[in-house]
Design a protein around this motif. Structure first.
Motif, PDB file in Angstrom:
ATOM      1  N   TYR A   1       0.811  -1.210   0.000  1.00 16.98           N
ATOM      2  CA  TYR A   1       0.000   0.000   0.000  1.00 16.98           C
ATOM      3  C   TYR A   1       0.852   1.272   0.000  1.00 16.98           C
ATOM      4  CZ  TYR A   1       0.889  -0.646   5.021  1.00 16.98           C
ATOM      5  OH  TYR A   1       1.490  -0.863   6.229  1.00 16.98           O
ATOM      6  N   ASN A   2       2.174   1.130   0.073  1.00 16.11           N
ATOM      7  CA  ASN A   2       3.065   2.280  -0.020  1.00 16.11           C
ATOM      8  C   ASN A   2       2.869   2.960  -1.376  1.00 16.11           C
ATOM      9  OD1 ASN A   2       5.674   3.712  -0.765  1.00 16.11           O
ATOM     10  ND2 ASN A   2       6.169   3.102   1.335  1.00 16.11           N
ATOM     11  N   SER A   3       2.807   4.266  -1.389  1.00 16.06           N
ATOM     12  CA  SER A   3       2.509   4.999  -2.619  1.00 16.06           C
ATOM     13  C   SER A   3       3.520   4.735  -3.732  1.00 16.06           C
ATOM     14  CB  SER A   3       2.447   6.507  -2.336  1.00 16.06           C
ATOM     15  OG  SER A   3       3.681   6.979  -1.815  1.00 16.06           O
ATOM     16  N   LYS A   4       4.726   4.303  -3.376  1.00 17.77           N
ATOM     17  CA  LYS A   4       5.746   4.022  -4.394  1.00 17.77           C
ATOM     18  C   LYS A   4       5.377   2.817  -5.250  1.00 17.77           C
ATOM     19  CE  LYS A   4       9.643   5.912  -1.767  1.00 17.77           C
ATOM     20  NZ  LYS A   4      10.963   5.611  -1.150  1.00 17.77           N
ATOM     21  N   VAL A   5       4.609   1.884  -4.667  1.00 12.18           N
ATOM     22  CA  VAL A   5       4.312   0.646  -5.399  1.00 12.18           C
ATOM     23  C   VAL A   5       2.824   0.308  -5.438  1.00 12.18           C
ATOM     24  CG1 VAL A   5       6.576  -0.373  -4.932  1.00 12.18           C
ATOM     25  CG2 VAL A   5       4.692  -0.771  -3.329  1.00 12.18           C
ATOM     26  N   HIS A   6       1.978   1.121  -4.808  1.00 13.31           N
ATOM     27  CA  HIS A   6       0.551   0.794  -4.761  1.00 13.31           C
ATOM     28  C   HIS A   6      -0.003   0.602  -6.168  1.00 13.31           C
ATOM     29  CE1 HIS A   6      -3.442   0.464  -3.268  1.00 13.31           C
ATOM     30  NE2 HIS A   6      -3.872   1.574  -3.854  1.00 13.31           N
ATOM     31  N   LEU A   7      -0.609  -0.582  -6.396  1.00 13.40           N
ATOM     32  CA  LEU A   7      -1.149  -0.992  -7.703  1.00 13.40           C
ATOM     33  C   LEU A   7      -0.066  -1.149  -8.763  1.00 13.40           C
ATOM     34  CD1 LEU A   7      -4.372   1.220  -7.852  1.00 13.40           C
ATOM     35  CD2 LEU A   7      -4.123  -1.112  -6.982  1.00 13.40           C
ATOM     36  N   LYS A   8       1.195  -1.206  -8.320  1.00 14.56           N
ATOM     37  CA  LYS A   8       2.309  -1.356  -9.273  1.00 14.56           C
ATOM     38  C   LYS A   8       3.344  -2.340  -8.738  1.00 14.56           C
ATOM     39  CE  LYS A   8       2.979   3.051  -8.991  1.00 14.56           C
ATOM     40  NZ  LYS A   8       3.556   4.424  -9.133  1.00 14.56           N
ATOM     41  N   THR A   9       2.916  -3.325  -7.976  1.00 14.87           N
ATOM     42  CA  THR A   9       3.853  -4.273  -7.382  1.00 14.87           C
ATOM     43  C   THR A   9       4.354  -5.290  -8.392  1.00 14.87           C
ATOM     44  OG1 THR A   9       2.006  -5.665  -6.707  1.00 14.87           O
ATOM     45  CG2 THR A   9       2.866  -4.104  -5.074  1.00 14.87           C
ATOM     46  N   HIS A  10       5.471  -5.904  -8.052  1.00 15.50           N
ATOM     47  CA  HIS A  10       5.985  -7.052  -8.799  1.00 15.50           C
ATOM     48  C   HIS A  10       5.200  -8.281  -8.330  1.00 15.50           C
ATOM     49  CE1 HIS A  10       9.528  -8.786 -11.063  1.00 15.50           C
ATOM     50  NE2 HIS A  10       8.897  -9.868 -10.622  1.00 15.50           N
ATOM     51  N   GLN A  11       4.611  -9.020  -9.266  1.00 19.53           N
ATOM     52  CA  GLN A  11       3.721 -10.123  -8.910  1.00 19.53           C
ATOM     53  C   GLN A  11       4.115 -11.416  -9.618  1.00 19.53           C
ATOM     54  OE1 GLN A  11      -0.356  -8.841  -9.558  1.00 19.53           O
ATOM     55  NE2 GLN A  11       0.098  -6.801  -8.746  1.00 19.53           N
ATOM     56  N   PHE A  12       3.792 -12.531  -8.976  1.00 21.02           N
ATOM     57  CA  PHE A  12       4.041 -13.849  -9.568  1.00 21.02           C
ATOM     58  C   PHE A  12       2.728 -14.599  -9.740  1.00 21.02           C
ATOM     59  CE2 PHE A  12       4.215 -14.524  -4.995  1.00 21.02           C
ATOM     60  CZ  PHE A  12       3.565 -15.731  -4.802  1.00 21.02           C
ATOM     61  N   LEU A  13       2.740 -15.554 -10.639  1.00 21.31           N
ATOM     62  CA  LEU A  13       1.563 -16.396 -10.927  1.00 21.31           C
ATOM     63  C   LEU A  13       1.939 -17.851 -10.752  1.00 21.31           C
ATOM     64  CD1 LEU A  13      -1.010 -16.344 -13.750  1.00 21.31           C
ATOM     65  CD2 LEU A  13       0.609 -18.242 -13.695  1.00 21.31           C
ATOM     66  N   GLN A  14       0.989 -18.624 -10.226  1.00 21.49           N
ATOM     67  CA  GLN A  14       1.132 -20.077 -10.142  1.00 21.49           C
ATOM     68  C   GLN A  14      -0.182 -20.728 -10.517  1.00 21.49           C
ATOM     69  OE1 GLN A  14       2.410 -20.322  -6.000  1.00 21.49           O
ATOM     70  NE2 GLN A  14       4.483 -20.907  -6.632  1.00 21.49           N
ATOM     71  N   VAL A  15      -0.105 -21.854 -11.213  1.00 29.24           N
ATOM     72  CA  VAL A  15      -1.275 -22.651 -11.526  1.00 29.24           C
ATOM     73  C   VAL A  15      -1.005 -24.079 -11.060  1.00 29.24           C
ATOM     74  CG1 VAL A  15      -2.808 -23.533 -13.323  1.00 29.24           C
ATOM     75  CG2 VAL A  15      -1.823 -21.238 -13.551  1.00 29.24           C
ATOM     76  N   PHE A  16      -1.873 -24.587 -10.202  1.00 29.16           N
ATOM     77  CA  PHE A  16      -1.786 -25.957  -9.703  1.00 29.16           C
ATOM     78  C   PHE A  16      -2.978 -26.752 -10.225  1.00 29.16           C
ATOM     79  CE2 PHE A  16       0.278 -23.250  -6.592  1.00 29.16           C
ATOM     80  CZ  PHE A  16       1.387 -23.955  -6.200  1.00 29.16           C
ATOM     81  N   TYR A  17      -2.852 -28.078 -10.277  1.00 33.86           N
ATOM     82  CA  TYR A  17      -4.006 -28.911 -10.610  1.00 33.86           C
ATOM     83  C   TYR A  17      -4.110 -30.055  -9.626  1.00 33.86           C
ATOM     84  CZ  TYR A  17      -0.922 -32.417 -12.800  1.00 33.86           C
ATOM     85  OH  TYR A  17       0.042 -33.381 -13.044  1.00 33.86           O
ATOM     86  N   LYS A  18      -5.328 -30.541  -9.503  1.00 30.28           N
ATOM     87  CA  LYS A  18      -5.631 -31.666  -8.622  1.00 30.28           C
ATOM     88  C   LYS A  18      -5.585 -32.942  -9.451  1.00 30.28           C
ATOM     89  CE  LYS A  18      -9.311 -33.458  -5.587  1.00 30.28           C
ATOM     90  NZ  LYS A  18     -10.631 -33.139  -4.970  1.00 30.28           N
ATOM     91  N   PRO A  19      -4.673 -33.853  -9.156  1.00 31.46           N
ATOM     92  CA  PRO A  19      -4.581 -35.087  -9.944  1.00 31.46           C
ATOM     93  C   PRO A  19      -5.897 -35.858  -9.946  1.00 31.46           C
ATOM     94  CG  PRO A  19      -2.685 -34.843  -8.500  1.00 31.46           C
ATOM     95  CD  PRO A  19      -3.668 -33.792  -8.080  1.00 31.46           C
ATOM     96  N   ALA A  20      -6.112 -36.576 -11.013  1.00 24.43           N
ATOM     97  CA  ALA A  20      -7.354 -37.338 -11.161  1.00 24.43           C
ATOM     98  C   ALA A  20      -7.441 -38.480 -10.161  1.00 24.43           C
ATOM     99  CB  ALA A  20      -7.482 -37.871 -12.587  1.00 24.43           C
ATOM    100  N   SER A  21      -6.313 -38.939  -9.690  1.00 27.93           N
ATOM    101  CA  SER A  21      -6.332 -40.035  -8.708  1.00 27.93           C
ATOM    102  C   SER A  21      -5.109 -39.965  -7.826  1.00 27.93           C
ATOM    103  CB  SER A  21      -6.405 -41.388  -9.413  1.00 27.93           C
ATOM    104  OG  SER A  21      -5.266 -41.582 -10.238  1.00 27.93           O
TER     105      SER A  21
END
Length: 230
Positions: A210-230
């Motif tokens: 929430y610091n004004s230097k980075v608010h709405l401009k942060t460095h972000q990462f993405l991950q996608v996981f899946y649930k195995p069928a069995s």
């Protein structure tokens, strides 16, 4: 025009929502989550509902949407996400304000769980005695509601490598390595990871989001996981 572009270009979307699409990579988020119009989707921590609006439009004809945001977060975000659902008149959309260690959907009923800028909340303590859910229980709940083959897509603000999770959460950040180990410990499998999902070289990673230097401009990462069928 791609499917994603057509969805996002709907003329009745608000200018406030549209302006977030490119910096927050709305179209790419749909693609990475392989989100489909016939999916049953659970969105955790919708905030003010920017992506909730996208999901309501995506699932309007064939799918379903459950949005869950603990009541304790209303003081931060208000009830805009809930109001968006009411205004949409989506026949298969619902809202829950229960904590995340008691997810609303039934067992093995969800195709996709979407959690944007939120996993760090599990270790964030806004006030004495306030909790949004116990991490281990929340992870188990996500596994419970996902169908076999279902996916969890998450995006969070990047913390410095090696920073303790409670200290990272105080900055509203988390570590991709920590989350990977935590979710894989429940039996989910990492499918995709992008630590440069949203880049900002001016973000030192060591200040609150929430610091004004980075608010709405942060460095972000993405991950996608899946649930195995069995």
């Amino acid at each position: 025009m791609t499917r994603e572009e057509a969805l996002l270009s709907s003329p009745d979307r608000s200018p406030q929502d549209r302006v977030q699409d490119i910096p927050r990579r709305a179209a790419d988020t749909i693609k990475m989550g392989a989100l489909s119009s016939d999916h049953s989707i659970l969105e955790l921590e919708p905030g003010q509902g920017w992506f909730t609006d996208v999901l309501l439009r995506l699932t309007a004809e064939y799918g379903s949407l459950t949005v869950q945001q603990p009541a304790a977060l209303d003081s931060f975000f208000g009830q805009e996400a809930r109001q968006r659902i009411a205004r949409s008149k989506h026949p298969r959309a619902s809202y829950s304000n229960a904590t995340w260690d008691n997810l609303a959907p039934q067992d093995s009923s969800i195709d996709r769980v979407v959690w944007l800028q939120g996993p760090h909340e599990l270790w964030f303590v806004p006030a004495s005695g306030v909790s949004f859910g116990k991490p281990a229980t929340v992870f188990s709940e996500i596994v419970r509601v996902l169908k076999p083959g279902g996916r969890l897509l998450l995006v969070d603000n990047l913390a410095p490598a090696g920073l303790a999770i409670n200290k990272a959460a105080a900055l509203h950040r988390s570590s991709p390595q920590f989350l990977r180990e935590a979710f894989e410990g429940t039996g989910l499998v990492l499918k995709e990871q992008d630590e440069q999902w949203i880049t900002n070289n001016a973000d030192p990673l060591t200040i609150p989001t929430y610091n004004s230097k980075v608010h709405l401009k942060t460095h972000q990462f993405l991950q996608v996981f899946y649930k195995p069928a069995s």
